[in-house]
Design an enzyme around this catalytic site. Structure first.
Site, mmCIF file in Angstrom:
data_model
loop_
_atom_site.group_PDB
_atom_site.id
_atom_site.type_symbol
_atom_site.label_atom_id
_atom_site.label_comp_id
_atom_site.label_asym_id
_atom_site.label_seq_id
_atom_site.Cartn_x
_atom_site.Cartn_y
_atom_site.Cartn_z
ATOM 1 N N CYS A 42 43.003 38.617 46.347
ATOM 2 C CA CYS A 42 43.951 38.978 45.485
ATOM 3 C C CYS A 42 44.324 40.306 45.685
ATOM 4 O O CYS A 42 43.487 41.244 46.092
ATOM 5 C CB CYS A 42 43.623 38.866 44.087
ATOM 6 S SG CYS A 42 44.773 39.247 43.017
ATOM 7 N N CYS A 101 42.095 37.173 36.563
ATOM 8 C CA CYS A 101 43.372 37.385 37.594
ATOM 9 C C CYS A 101 44.429 37.321 36.935
ATOM 10 O O CYS A 101 44.870 36.219 36.335
ATOM 11 C CB CYS A 101 43.125 36.295 38.654
ATOM 12 S SG CYS A 101 44.482 36.451 39.890
#
Ligand code: CO
Length: 200
Positions: A42, A101
């Site tokens: 990410c 996230c």
């Protein structure tokens, strides 16, 4: 307001301190890169791929995007994968998600986030696919954590479906694909045990 010129000062101090410790550091580093790992993670600013697994620069080839998504038609990601597999000959590809996230959390909500909602739709696809499993989560937090994990599982599958990996396996190249999750709260990386290799 923060001043980006400070980064140049930091950079010079860092380069000096590295050279003081090892005068050959930059000569060695600039000579070549022979990474054995491709990290697909990410974009989150809190995750420094090399650092959290204690590896030096030059050892991990990195691709990052929001919520570590591997889209079949993403030329950027595919190009990184092809270069890593065909030219650098990495031995391992790891898709690394992380709890908390923002991309995954946003995909669970209905807010209008603008253009990025098109990207998050890939995670909503995962959410729909694992609807039954996710519905057994007792809290929103647990649901988000499971979706982070299922998203990694799904993206590992996508990596394996690319022509890059399929062709590498077809010619017998040693290459494994792994799914991991990083926990920002304690710094620990967890293996989801969904690794795949040739003949699996
Ligand atoms: Co993230």
């Amino acid at each position: 307001m923060s001043d980006p010129s400070m980064l140049f000062e930091n950079n010079r101090e860092w380069a000096e301190s590295v050279k003081k410790e090892n005068p050959d550091y930059f000569n060695d580093l600039s000579a070549q890169q022979t990474p054995e790992y491709l990290w697909i993670g990410c974009s989150d600013s809190r995750i420094a791929a090399n650092q959290i697994v204690g590896m030096e620069p030059g050892t991990i080839f990195v691709h990052r995007n929001i919520a570590n998504v591997v889209v079949h038609t993403d030329l950027n990601c595919l190009s990184v994968m092809q270069y890593a597999v065909d030219v650098l000959k990495v031995r391992h590809i790891m898709v690394v998600g992380h709890y908390g996230c923002g991309g995954v959390l946003a995909s669970l909500g209905n807010a209008d986030n603008g253009l990025i909602d098109n990207w998050l739709e890939h995670i909503r696809d995962v959410k729909r696919k694992y609807h039954v499993e996710l519905s057994s989560a007792e809290t929103d937090e647990e649901k988000a954590e499971r979706l982070v994990e299922y998203n990694v599982v799904e993206q590992v599958e996508h990596v394996c479906q690319t022509t890059v990996v399929r062709n590498a396996w077809k010619r017998g190249q040693e290459l494994s694909v792994h799914g991991w999750v990083y926990d920002l709260r304690d710094g620990i990386v967890k293996d989801l045990h969904v690794s795949r290799q040739c003949n699996d």
